[in-house]
Structure formats: structure tokens, C-alpha cells
Enzyme design. Structure first.
Site, PDB file in Angstrom:
ATOM      1  N   GLN A 163       0.817  -1.209   0.000  1.00 24.37           N
ATOM      2  CA  GLN A 163       0.000   0.000   0.000  1.00 24.37           C
ATOM      3  C   GLN A 163       0.854   1.265   0.000  1.00 24.37           C
ATOM      4  O   GLN A 163       0.471   2.280  -0.591  1.00 24.37           O
ATOM      5  CB  GLN A 163      -0.912  -0.006   1.226  1.00 24.37           C
ATOM      6  CG  GLN A 163      -2.121   0.897   1.113  1.00 24.37           C
ATOM      7  CD  GLN A 163      -3.213   0.332   0.231  1.00 24.37           C
ATOM      8  OE1 GLN A 163      -3.574  -0.821   0.361  1.00 24.37           O
ATOM      9  NE2 GLN A 163      -3.733   1.135  -0.672  1.00 24.37           N
ATOM     10  N   LYS A 201       1.865   1.730  -3.697  1.00 22.23           N
ATOM     11  CA  LYS A 201       0.657   1.939  -4.493  1.00 22.23           C
ATOM     12  C   LYS A 201       0.141   3.360  -4.287  1.00 22.23           C
ATOM     13  O   LYS A 201      -0.170   4.073  -5.246  1.00 22.23           O
ATOM     14  CB  LYS A 201      -0.419   0.930  -4.082  1.00 22.23           C
ATOM     15  CG  LYS A 201      -1.743   1.091  -4.806  1.00 22.23           C
ATOM     16  CD  LYS A 201      -2.829   0.227  -4.213  1.00 22.23           C
ATOM     17  CE  LYS A 201      -2.513  -1.231  -4.294  1.00 22.23           C
ATOM     18  NZ  LYS A 201      -3.638  -2.087  -3.845  1.00 22.23           N
ATOM     19  N   LYS A 237      -2.571  -0.946   6.722  1.00 24.47           N
ATOM     20  CA  LYS A 237      -3.573  -1.992   6.489  1.00 24.47           C
ATOM     21  C   LYS A 237      -4.018  -2.534   7.843  1.00 24.47           C
ATOM     22  O   LYS A 237      -3.271  -2.457   8.827  1.00 24.47           O
ATOM     23  CB  LYS A 237      -2.981  -3.141   5.658  1.00 24.47           C
ATOM     24  CG  LYS A 237      -4.018  -3.894   4.846  1.00 24.47           C
ATOM     25  CD  LYS A 237      -4.493  -3.107   3.628  1.00 24.47           C
ATOM     26  CE  LYS A 237      -5.476  -3.920   2.799  1.00 24.47           C
ATOM     27  NZ  LYS A 237      -5.891  -3.195   1.586  1.00 24.47           N
ATOM     28  N   GLY A 241     -12.191  -0.008   2.876  1.00 22.20           N
ATOM     29  CA  GLY A 241     -12.691  -1.369   2.833  1.00 22.20           C
ATOM     30  C   GLY A 241     -11.711  -2.320   2.171  1.00 22.20           C
ATOM     31  O   GLY A 241     -10.745  -1.913   1.529  1.00 22.20           O
ATOM     32  N   ASP A 242     -11.974  -3.591   2.332  1.00 19.02           N
ATOM     33  CA  ASP A 242     -11.198  -4.648   1.694  1.00 19.02           C
ATOM     34  C   ASP A 242     -12.095  -5.884   1.700  1.00 19.02           C
ATOM     35  O   ASP A 242     -13.326  -5.757   1.836  1.00 19.02           O
ATOM     36  CB  ASP A 242      -9.879  -4.883   2.448  1.00 19.02           C
ATOM     37  CG  ASP A 242      -8.848  -5.668   1.628  1.00 19.02           C
ATOM     38  OD1 ASP A 242      -8.070  -5.036   0.907  1.00 19.02           O
ATOM     39  OD2 ASP A 242      -8.839  -6.910   1.708  1.00 19.02           O
ATOM     40  N   THR A 258     -11.630   0.480  -8.273  1.00 18.71           N
ATOM     41  CA  THR A 258     -10.521  -0.454  -8.482  1.00 18.71           C
ATOM     42  C   THR A 258     -10.681  -1.175  -9.816  1.00 18.71           C
ATOM     43  O   THR A 258      -9.728  -1.295 -10.589  1.00 18.71           O
ATOM     44  CB  THR A 258     -10.418  -1.464  -7.333  1.00 18.71           C
ATOM     45  OG1 THR A 258     -10.376  -0.770  -6.085  1.00 18.71           O
ATOM     46  CG2 THR A 258      -9.178  -2.313  -7.472  1.00 18.71           C
ATOM     47  N   ASN A 301     -16.356  -6.956  -5.880  1.00 19.13           N
ATOM     48  CA  ASN A 301     -16.460  -5.627  -6.487  1.00 19.13           C
ATOM     49  C   ASN A 301     -15.472  -5.410  -7.624  1.00 19.13           C
ATOM     50  O   ASN A 301     -15.828  -4.911  -8.693  1.00 19.13           O
ATOM     51  CB  ASN A 301     -16.236  -4.544  -5.419  1.00 19.13           C
ATOM     52  CG  ASN A 301     -17.548  -3.980  -4.899  1.00 19.13           C
ATOM     53  OD1 ASN A 301     -18.610  -4.537  -5.137  1.00 19.13           O
ATOM     54  ND2 ASN A 301     -17.463  -2.878  -4.190  1.00 19.13           N
ATOM     55  N   SER A 309     -10.458   6.739  -3.012  1.00 22.62           N
ATOM     56  CA  SER A 309     -10.525   6.941  -1.565  1.00 22.62           C
ATOM     57  C   SER A 309      -9.853   8.256  -1.185  1.00 22.62           C
ATOM     58  O   SER A 309     -10.351   9.008  -0.338  1.00 22.62           O
ATOM     59  CB  SER A 309      -9.851   5.779  -0.828  1.00 22.62           C
ATOM     60  OG  SER A 309     -10.662   4.637  -0.804  1.00 22.62           O
TER      61      SER A 309
END
Length: 467
Positions: free
Chosen positions: A116, A119, A131, A170-171, A214, A247, A392
Site C-alpha cells: 500500500q 501503491k 492496512k 474497505g477490503d 478499483t 467488487n 478513496s
């Protein structure tokens, strides 16, 4: 290009701290660390001082662990482990999802948080990397049980997050419903309305395009890959194999259909749903599958005469011919043999909608193919699936300004972010090829890793975090 070698073995033992030498095995995190370190070699050879930054950046700034006690519908106390890995805040507040799944542990969350960092750097937005989550599995739980768990989880988590400190998202297992429970708990306990979490519902601070971001961003990124190889072409007429059915997979599939491509597969943990002919999935099918998944059902329950379910199998070897492969489920969902099968099926482009969707051996297969007459170009997840965290970040900006941008405004910004991420990967990959790499197509994974790492390392140096 074959297997890549780093300047020094990219494991925690390379740090200067002797206490790092006896750490427990963390396979997912070690894989992510090796994947980054192995591609930094050409950059570190030219800039050896950055080795110190690499030694430091691989250790999280803070790891928070806590217990979560909640009451099930039978009034029995249940307990789960809660985590938040605040990995790096050089570029902004920690930013990264919360995962609710029985496989969650520190190794998984450290790998996700580490990815992350870079990214988020590639989005160009001012956000750091983190995370979190829990080994709680929402599948099979009632809405009341999920609410009670989330409120117990958030009661502890709220001590460690905030709009200028750490903004979760979210994840897997954590969507708008769970975000609402966490946000409500934070608001109640802190007596303030702030953009402390993203992925909120539109009518109370969420952003348009966030659920789609995403998947859409993945397709926008791959569009640039195709356009470079095929002189401006896109998804029109392309056959696309997708894994996953959440998703990311759903919206990637819908965007492929919108752009004139054909989707030949979706999958879940139980198996793969494969189109029998060349017509593929329709938008209506994908919408029905989305409903099944929202209700935490299994893909095997969806029946259609034009589709066939293959129990226990991933899709990469089940389709005889396709142009694009998009892993959109979870980590390590394409291995070396499946990568070779994809190339044999005529696949020219593979990009990760999931985090670390390919094993290192699979990446090596695709990277080596760049120097052949039948290359399959690989787009790494830390760039290709950065659209979700990008929007986000845009949601955070809207919350700070007390504004809501239109769907068209957010989509245009997302397209611009993905274009810039692709060009950054492409140009950096060209600038720092691995030793002996003569391929016409630059390494996008090398470019992504070097560009993201350098941006974060430079900020850390200016903060005095390494010297």
C-alpha cells in the site's frame, strides 16, 4: 528478462538491527519484500545510498494488535484478533483497507500494508500506507452479529485513527455496511464528524465511483498497455479472463463489456464460472452475480445454459484462447504453470486487480516473455489496481472541503490518475532496465517499484528518517 536479483537479499535480516535476525516466518510479507527488492537492483546500483532507506522502509512505524470481544445471536461471547499496521506516513496519513477474513494475520497485513505504501505513492496523492482488519469472517453471520462485531472492533480502533492520522477503507469482507458501523462508532465516541473512513455511502460523505474505482482503474491502466503495443487499440474485440467475483471483478467485467470486449470467466473460492462459447458474460449476468455475492452466496448457485461451473479450479487453464488475464480475487492466484498456460492461450496482457495476485514465479514467466516474439506484458497490482485507493483519496478531499463531486468529475480524475501511474511506470522502467534486459517493452513492475520507492524514500530523507 529472467529472474531478478537484488543488490542485497531483501529480507528483514538486511537491516542494521541485530534484533531483526530471529523474526518468525512471515511468508506473504517476505514475498512482497522480495518482489520489491528484486526489482530495485538497477536503481540501487546507481544510487547505493538508498539501500539504507530500503533497510528502514521495510519496518512498520507502528503495529497495533488488540482483542475484539462481541456477542453472537445466542448471547455467547466470541473473541477475535484485531490489527492495524501503520506502515509509513511519509507522504500523508496512513491509508489502507480493513480486511475481515479468517486468514487475516500479521504476515498478510504487513504484506498488504507494505504494498500500500508504494501503491499510494503512485497515485500522486498525499497518502501514506497501512492496512488492518481481523480474523473475523462475516460469512454466515447475521447482520446483527456483523454490527456487534464492527462496533466492538471500532471501539478499540478509534483510538488509533483520525482524518489526519490514519484513514482506513474497505477490503475483503468489509464494504459500505461495515464502514457505516465503524464510522458511527467513531462519531459516537469522539463526538465529531470527520472523514475518518472511506468507502462511505453517498448520502453521508461517500464518493461517486468509489465502489467501481478499483475495477474501472484496472481497465483504464490496461487500456494504456494495449494502446502502446497495438498503436492506439483498446478492449474492442478482446477476449478477457477474469478471476474473482467481488467488487473489483464485477466492475472490471462491466467496464470491459462497455469498451467492446468479451468476458469469459469469473470465479470464487469454490471454483470458476466459464462461458461455453464466444459470447461470454452479459451485463445482466454480472448484475445477478453481484446480488449473489452481496448476500454472501457462492458462484456455483448461479445457473445459465451458456455458462459452466468448474469446481475447485481457477480460470487460467479453462479457457483455450484469450487476450487479457485479470486476476481480481486474492494473493497468489496465478502460479508459474498457469502463467505459461496463459501465454500458450495467446494472452498478451496480464494485470493484477488483486494485491500480489501472481506468485513470484509467475511474474518471472511474464517478465521473461518480454524478450520473446510472443510477449505477455505484466502490469503489477501496486499500479494497476491503485484506482480504488485513488478515489478513496478523492473522497478524503471531498470530505475535507464538504463537497461532493459528480460521477463525471470523479471518473475524469480517476482516468487522469491511472494515466499518470502508467506513464510513471513506463518511463521509470525504461530508465532503469535490469542488467542484460534488451526487451522492447519496459518492465512495468520494475518501473512501479522504483518510482514508488524513490518517492517515499525521498520524503523520508527530508524528514530525517534516514541519512
Amino acid at each position: 528478462m529472467g529472474q531478478r536479483n537484488s543488490v542485497r537479499p531483501p529480507t528483514p535480516a538486511t537491516t542494521t538491527s541485530s534484533s531483526m535476525t530471529n523474526l518468525p516466518s512471515e511468508p506473504e510479507f517476505e514475498q512482497a519484500l522480495n518482489e520489491l527488492g528484486s526489482t530495485l537492483a538497477p536503481f540501487l546500483e546507481q544510487n547505493p545510498s538508498y539501500q539504507k532507506a530500503f533497510d528502514i522502509i521495510q519496518i512498520p512505524e507502528r503495529i497495533i494488535q488488540f482483542r475484539v470481544v462481541w456477542e453472537d445471536d445466542k448471547h455467547v461471547a466470541q473473541v477475535n484478533r484485531g490489527y492495524r499496521v501503520q506502515f509509513n506516513s511519509a507522504l500523508g496519513p496512513y491509508k489502507g483497507g480493513l480486511r475481515l477474513h479468517e486468514t487475516v494475520n500479521l504476515s498478510v497485513l504487513k504484506f498488504l500494508g507494505f504494498e500500500q505504501i508504494f501503491k499510494n505513492a503512485l497515485t500522486g496523492l498525499n497518502i501514506g500506507g497501512g492496512k488492518g482488519g481481523s480474523d473475523f469472517n462475516p460469512k454466515g453471520k447475521s447482520d446483527a452479529e456483523v454490527r456487534r462485531f464492527c462496533k466492538a472492533f471500532a471501539t478499540e480502533l478509534q483510538r488509533h485513527i483520525g482524518p489526519n492520522t490514519d484513514v482506513p477503507a474497505g477490503d475483503i469482507g468489509f464494504s459500505t455496511r461495515e464502514a457505516g458501523f465503524v464510522f458511527g462508532t467513531y462519531k459516537q465516541l469522539r463526538n465529531e464528524w470527520t472523514g475518518v473512513i472511506t468507502g462511505k455511502a453517498i448520502d453521508w460523505g461517500g464518493s461517486f465511483i468509489r465502489p467501481e474505482a478499483t475495477g474501472y482503474g484496472l481497465i483504464y491502466y490496461v487500456e494504456h498497455m494495449i494502446a502502446h503495443v497495438e498503436s492506439g487499440a483498446g478492449f474492442q474485440g478482446k477476449k478477457v479472463v477474469i478471476s474473482g467475483s467481488g467488487n473489483v471483478a464485477q466492475y472490471a467485467a462491466l467496464k470491459v463489456l462497455e469498451l467492446g470486449g468479451t468476458v469469459l470467466s469469473l470465479s470464487d473460492s469454490k471454483g470458476s464460472l466459464i462461458a461455453k462459447g464466444d459470447k461470454g458474460f452479459t451485463a445482466e449476468m454480472i448484475e445477478k452475480i453481484a446480488e449473489i455475492k452481496y448476500n454472501r452466496g457462492e458462484l456455483s448457485t448461479f445457473t445459465d445454459a451458456s455458462l459452466e461451473f468448474h469446481s475447485g479450479a481457477r480460470p487460467w487453464k479453462l479457457v483455450s484462447k484469450y487476450d487479457v488475464a485479470l486476476p481480481c480475487a486474492t494473493q497468489n492466484e496465478m502460479d508459474e504453470d498457469e502463467a505459461k498456460a496463459a501465454i500458450a492461450a495467446g494472452c498478451k496482457y496480464v494485470a493484477e486487480g488483486s494485491n500480489m495476485g501472481l506468485t513470484q514465479e509467475a511474474i518471472n514467466v511474464f517478465e521473461a516473455s518480454r524478450g520473446t516474439e510472443s510477449p505477455c506484458w505484466y502490469g503489477p497490482g501496486k499500479a494497476a489496481n491503485s484506482g480504488g485507493v485513488a478515489v478513496s483519496g478523492l473522497e478524503m478531499a471531498q470530505n475535507s472541503a464538504r463537497l461532493t463531486w459528480t460521477t463525471e468529475e470523479v471518473d475524469a480524475k480517476l482516468k487522469g490518475i491511472m494515466k499518470n501511474a502508467y506513464e510513471n511506470c513506463f518511463q521509470t522502467g525504461k530508465k532503469f532496465p535490469a542488467k542484460g534486459d534488451k526487451a522492447q517493452l519496459p518492465s512495468l513492475v520494475g518501473g512501479a517499484n522504483i518510482a514508488g520507492f524513490k518517492k517515499v524514500a525521498d520524503a523520508m530523507k527530508q524528514h530525517g528518517d534516514w541519512f
